[in-house]
Design an enzyme around this catalytic site. Sequence first.
Site, mmCIF file in Angstrom:
data_model
loop_
_atom_site.group_PDB
_atom_site.id
_atom_site.type_symbol
_atom_site.label_atom_id
_atom_site.label_comp_id
_atom_site.label_asym_id
_atom_site.label_seq_id
_atom_site.Cartn_x
_atom_site.Cartn_y
_atom_site.Cartn_z
ATOM 1 N N CYS A 199 -31.279 24.941 10.651
ATOM 2 C CA CYS A 199 -31.259 26.415 10.620
ATOM 3 C C CYS A 199 -32.655 26.988 10.444
ATOM 4 O O CYS A 199 -33.006 27.993 11.064
ATOM 5 C CB CYS A 199 -30.361 26.895 9.490
ATOM 6 N N GLN A 205 -27.395 25.423 16.808
ATOM 7 C CA GLN A 205 -28.097 24.308 16.154
ATOM 8 C C GLN A 205 -27.308 22.999 16.222
ATOM 9 O O GLN A 205 -27.859 21.943 15.893
ATOM 10 C CB GLN A 205 -28.419 24.672 14.704
ATOM 11 N N ASN A 217 -27.106 34.533 13.754
ATOM 12 C CA ASN A 217 -26.961 33.163 13.259
ATOM 13 C C ASN A 217 -27.288 32.175 14.385
ATOM 14 O O ASN A 217 -27.550 32.577 15.533
ATOM 15 C CB ASN A 217 -25.526 32.970 12.749
ATOM 16 N N HIS A 262 -29.090 28.847 3.502
ATOM 17 C CA HIS A 262 -29.071 28.915 4.968
ATOM 18 C C HIS A 262 -30.137 29.907 5.435
ATOM 19 O O HIS A 262 -30.396 30.895 4.761
ATOM 20 C CB HIS A 262 -27.671 29.356 5.419
#
Length: 309
Positions: free
Chosen positions: A137, A131, A279, A262
């Site tokens: 996110c 990102q 992630n 997140h």
Amino acid sequence: MQKTLLVAGLTLLLSTIGYIQNQQPVDEVSMVFKQFKISYSKSYAYVEEAYRRAIFEQNFAKILAHNADPTQTYTVGVNQFTDLTQDEFASIYLTYTPPEGWQPSDEEVVQEGVQPNDSVDWRSQVRVKDQGTCGSCWAFSAIGAVEAFLKVTKGENHNLSEQQLVDCDKASSGCNGGYPDKALKYIQANGSTTESSYPYAAKNQACKTATGTTKISGVQNIAKTGLQAAIKQYPISVCVDASNWSGYKQGIFSNCNKNINHAVMAVGYDASGNWIIKNSWATSWGQNGFMFLQAGDTCGVTQLAVRAI
Ligand SMILES: *[C@@H]1O[C@H](CO)[C@@H](O)[C@H](O)[C@H]1NC(C)=O
Ligand SMILES: *[C@@H]1O[C@H](CO)[C@@H](O)[C@H](O)[C@H]1NC(C)=O
Ligand SMILES: *[C@@H]1O[C@H](CO)[C@@H](O)[C@H](O)[C@H]1NC(C)=O
Ligand SMILES: *[C@@H]1O[C@H](CO)[C@@H](O)[C@H](O)[C@H]1NC(C)=O
């Protein structure tokens, strides 16, 4: 003759100084900081360098202390975030805020409908993206959920545009944070376009193309007790408390609360029920971009799960 001697003497003197300089033991943190700047293409303005180096030194000391502690279940390491203070890290990356009025529930969450010692691992079916310096996110979590849904259930390979959501989905706030569930609803209504036609820029821009040809037929919230059963089918968008995640390297993580901030993806669980998380902080973070979270509602992982259908 005298002149030659002088030059020879000067040369000897200079080379001795050079020898002494080269022989001086370079401390470990200097070498690691130098390597860090190369690895992550960091270049600082002259005045900033000393400041970043001081933060790096503090973080590096914490990394060494953590990894020397045998009671820890996970290790930490140097990555692209090691020159940031915790406040800087949080203000850039921890941008998700739960819907207004929402509260995490504290009750124990028992997973239903799964066999003991069952496990599933979709890591080979998904790709870790980056990102960058943008609080997007939520867009990576939603796009990841759509890509994984289409890959696992239909065998289709898609590389879809996070930037389109950052720029066009006005239910969220681009690089300042947003909502995976609303982003999925956006894709259901308007479609998603490809990464190559709407490339990632890691910044807020005007919306260039609001629609796309890749659609989903719906968006489904996952019950806290049903997360394992849902992941068994295909990967899910989840939201977590990532306050202490910046240095994570490998092992089973549980050093968190439920201050959800997140959005990521749940892409599997092991035979002990530990969650496998994908992630969006590049493959340099964690275990090639992935993480293991302790079984249960660790970091609030079961609380705000949603998937494409
Ligand atoms: C289940 O896995 C645990 C370790 O995670 C092991 O100790 C146990 O024997 C396994 N049980 C069965 C029925 O396979
Ligand atoms: C679809 O796009 C339109 C135009 O950009 C927007 O007004 C609408 O809110 C979007 N739909 C969803 C469900 O987000
Ligand atoms: C997705 O597409 C973009 C643009 O074509 C490319 O740069 C990127 O490497 C692709 N990402 C993955 C994970 O395949
Ligand atoms: C982060 O970790 C520290 C210990 O390393 C712990 O005291 C603190 O509660 C954790 N923060 C959150 C938000 O979980």
